[in-house]
Scaffold this motif. Structure first.
Motif, PDB file in Angstrom:
ATOM      1  N   ILE A 161       0.843  -1.204   0.000  1.00  0.00           N
ATOM      2  CA  ILE A 161       0.000   0.000   0.000  1.00  0.00           C
ATOM      3  C   ILE A 161       0.877   1.253   0.000  1.00  0.00           C
ATOM      4  O   ILE A 161       0.596   2.233  -0.701  1.00  0.00           O
ATOM      5  CB  ILE A 161      -0.939   0.006   1.222  1.00  0.00           C
ATOM      6  N   GLU A 162       1.956   1.222   0.778  1.00  0.00           N
ATOM      7  CA  GLU A 162       2.865   2.366   0.843  1.00  0.00           C
ATOM      8  C   GLU A 162       3.440   2.692  -0.527  1.00  0.00           C
ATOM      9  O   GLU A 162       3.544   3.861  -0.914  1.00  0.00           O
ATOM     10  CB  GLU A 162       3.992   2.078   1.845  1.00  0.00           C
ATOM     11  N   GLY A 163       3.835   1.669  -1.260  1.00  0.00           N
ATOM     12  CA  GLY A 163       4.391   1.911  -2.591  1.00  0.00           C
ATOM     13  C   GLY A 163       3.350   2.405  -3.583  1.00  0.00           C
ATOM     14  O   GLY A 163       3.613   3.301  -4.395  1.00  0.00           O
ATOM     15  N   GLN A 164       2.159   1.812  -3.504  1.00  0.00           N
ATOM     16  CA  GLN A 164       1.105   2.163  -4.466  1.00  0.00           C
ATOM     17  C   GLN A 164       0.565   3.575  -4.277  1.00  0.00           C
ATOM     18  O   GLN A 164       0.052   4.176  -5.232  1.00  0.00           O
ATOM     19  CB  GLN A 164      -0.033   1.135  -4.371  1.00  0.00           C
ATOM     20  N   LYS A 165       0.700   4.126  -3.075  1.00  0.00           N
ATOM     21  CA  LYS A 165       0.208   5.493  -2.862  1.00  0.00           C
ATOM     22  C   LYS A 165       0.988   6.504  -3.698  1.00  0.00           C
ATOM     23  O   LYS A 165       0.528   7.635  -3.913  1.00  0.00           O
ATOM     24  CB  LYS A 165       0.279   5.858  -1.383  1.00  0.00           C
ATOM     25  N   SER A 166       2.155   6.100  -4.208  1.00  0.00           N
ATOM     26  CA  SER A 166       2.977   7.015  -5.008  1.00  0.00           C
ATOM     27  C   SER A 166       2.260   7.486  -6.265  1.00  0.00           C
ATOM     28  O   SER A 166       2.569   8.567  -6.791  1.00  0.00           O
ATOM     29  CB  SER A 166       4.301   6.349  -5.387  1.00  0.00           C
ATOM     30  N   ALA A 167       1.296   6.699  -6.762  1.00  0.00           N
ATOM     31  CA  ALA A 167       0.554   7.118  -7.960  1.00  0.00           C
ATOM     32  C   ALA A 167      -0.257   8.386  -7.680  1.00  0.00           C
ATOM     33  O   ALA A 167      -0.370   9.262  -8.548  1.00  0.00           O
ATOM     34  CB  ALA A 167      -0.360   5.997  -8.437  1.00  0.00           C
ATOM     35  N   ALA A 168      -0.809   8.487  -6.475  1.00  0.00           N
ATOM     36  CA  ALA A 168      -1.542   9.699  -6.103  1.00  0.00           C
ATOM     37  C   ALA A 168      -0.591  10.891  -6.040  1.00  0.00           C
ATOM     38  O   ALA A 168      -0.933  12.003  -6.473  1.00  0.00           O
ATOM     39  CB  ALA A 168      -2.245   9.506  -4.759  1.00  0.00           C
ATOM     40  N   PHE A 169       0.615  10.672  -5.518  1.00  0.00           N
ATOM     41  CA  PHE A 169       1.611  11.749  -5.478  1.00  0.00           C
ATOM     42  C   PHE A 169       1.920  12.252  -6.887  1.00  0.00           C
ATOM     43  O   PHE A 169       1.979  13.461  -7.129  1.00  0.00           O
ATOM     44  CB  PHE A 169       2.915  11.252  -4.840  1.00  0.00           C
ATOM     45  N   GLU A 170       2.130  11.319  -7.818  1.00  0.00           N
ATOM     46  CA  GLU A 170       2.474  11.692  -9.186  1.00  0.00           C
ATOM     47  C   GLU A 170       1.369  12.527  -9.831  1.00  0.00           C
ATOM     48  O   GLU A 170       1.635  13.513 -10.532  1.00  0.00           O
ATOM     49  CB  GLU A 170       2.741  10.449 -10.028  1.00  0.00           C
ATOM     50  N   ILE A 171       0.127  12.127  -9.598  1.00  0.00           N
ATOM     51  CA  ILE A 171      -1.011  12.869 -10.160  1.00  0.00           C
ATOM     52  C   ILE A 171      -1.021  14.298  -9.640  1.00  0.00           C
ATOM     53  O   ILE A 171      -1.172  15.265 -10.405  1.00  0.00           O
ATOM     54  CB  ILE A 171      -2.343  12.151  -9.824  1.00  0.00           C
ATOM     55  N   CYS A 172      -0.852  14.450  -8.343  1.00  0.00           N
ATOM     56  CA  CYS A 172      -0.856  15.779  -7.735  1.00  0.00           C
ATOM     57  C   CYS A 172       0.331  16.616  -8.210  1.00  0.00           C
ATOM     58  O   CYS A 172       0.200  17.828  -8.421  1.00  0.00           O
ATOM     59  CB  CYS A 172      -0.828  15.660  -6.212  1.00  0.00           C
TER      60      CYS A 172
END
Length: 352
Positions: A161-172
């Motif tokens: 989950i920690e790694g996958q949250k990076s997609a939200a960071f990239e979008i922002c």
């Protein structure tokens, strides 16, 4: 600056220490594409987060880089997962990349797309098919990893989950704020959980001003969260979300409720229509499960959901590449016309 993977890019947001041996395939940094045609249909600015460009062709690589790195740090020699395909392919690739881990995969017999199975086996994983569904496979994996020196790398592993949250960071980072809506397929529900975690963290740290409404979509024949009960025999053409008892069920409901969003179901027909639309009108080829997010926003648009004027941007996660499931593509495309090697015949066929 050269991209070196999600751990290197977002190290300060991740549970990584100087002692963690980083295993990466330079995953992440996937395209966020504006979809003109869909935007015209929906009446919002629609963006597509195309996770099919990750190294193994799906979003799973984001979490796997962290899960595998931490497994090695903790002294694991074997990693194990239950999978409908994408997790298996990713786990096998990162195990191979590490050069020190054995990967064991449990899959439901006859319920995995051949493109994904081929990947896992090519990377050297030990693949075992059981007579049962994904939920049976996950139960077995949990029991083994709870009782033996084997590291679980399904989304129950918090590092996934920690790694996958990076997609939200990239979008922002691209939009310079969070979108007003985020649409996403829901299977085992780890991804909707991860995106919501990412958006919350960026908001808490002042990196964005707002958080999106999370819009999750399950396949109608495999919609336990929508129906409020475990589905013992889930069925859908979208094999990646054919899951009757999601591991992150509770967290998905929290993401839905805390964001003011929803989790709904789309039919296989609606999924295939969106699958074809994406290929024909946006140039993006996805596996069927990926199209659930687009099928979902089209369904909501038909109900007038977006007519309330709450913002103007929506991001749809497209979870995996179309080559993951070539059989579905072959069944849903028009076969080529066969002609003689004659220029006149060919010109006539193409209308010239």
């Amino acid at each position: 600056m050269q991209w070196k993977g999600v751990i290197e890019r977002y190290r300060s947001y991740l549970p990584i220490s100087s002692e963690t041996p980083i295993v990466t395939l330079n995953e992440g940094n996937t395209p966020l594409l504006f979809a003109e045609g869909l935007s015209e249909k929906i009446g919002l600015k629609v963006y597509l987060k195309y996770e099919g460009t990750n190294p193994t062709g799906s979003f799973k690589d984001r979490g796997m880089t962290l899960a595998v790195s931490k497994a090695i740090e903790d002294g694991a020699k074997i990693i194990m997962c239950a999978s409908t395909g994408n997790t298996a392919a990713s786990a096998a690739a990162f195990a191979a990349r590490s050069r020190r881990l054995k990967c064991v995969v449990i899959i439901p017999d006859g319920y995995i797309a051949l493109g994904k199975l081929a990947q896992a086996m090519a990377h050297g994983a030990q693949v075992i098919a059981i007579k049962g569904n994904f939920d049976d496979a996950l139960r077995i994996v949990k029991e083994i990893t709870d009782n033996y020196s084997v590291a679980l790398v399904n989304s129950l592993n918090p590092y996934r989950i920690e790694g996958q949250k990076s997609a939200a960071f990239e979008i922002c980072d691209v939009l310079l704020n969070a979108p007003e809506f985020h649409a996403i397929p829901v299977g085992n529900a780890g991804n909707i959980t991860a995106y919501w975690k990412g958006y919350q963290e960026y908001k808490r740290l002042g990196k964005v001003r707002t958080k999106p409404k999370m819009l999750g979509f399950q396949a109608a024949g495999s919609a336990p969260i929508v129906q409020g009960q475990i589905i013992k025999k889930p069925e859908t053409i979208a094999t990646a979300i054919r899951i009757g008892n999601p591991a992150s069920w509770k967290q998905a409901k929290e993401a839905r409720d805390e964001s003011g969003g929803l989790i709904d179901a789309v039919t296989d027909d609606e999924i295939i229509q969106a699958y074809k639309l994406l290929a024909a009108e946006t140039g993006i080829f996805v596996e069927p499960a990926s199209a659930a997010s687009v099928a979902g926003i089209l369904k909501l648009h038909g109900r007038g959901y977006f007519d309330q004027g709450h913002g103007d941007k929506i991001v749809c996660t497209l979870t995996g590449h179309g080559l993951k499931d070539p059989d579905t593509a072959i069944k849903n495309i028009q076969q080529p016309v066969v002609l003689n090697p004659d220029i006149k015949e060919i010109l006539k066929e193409i209308g010239l």
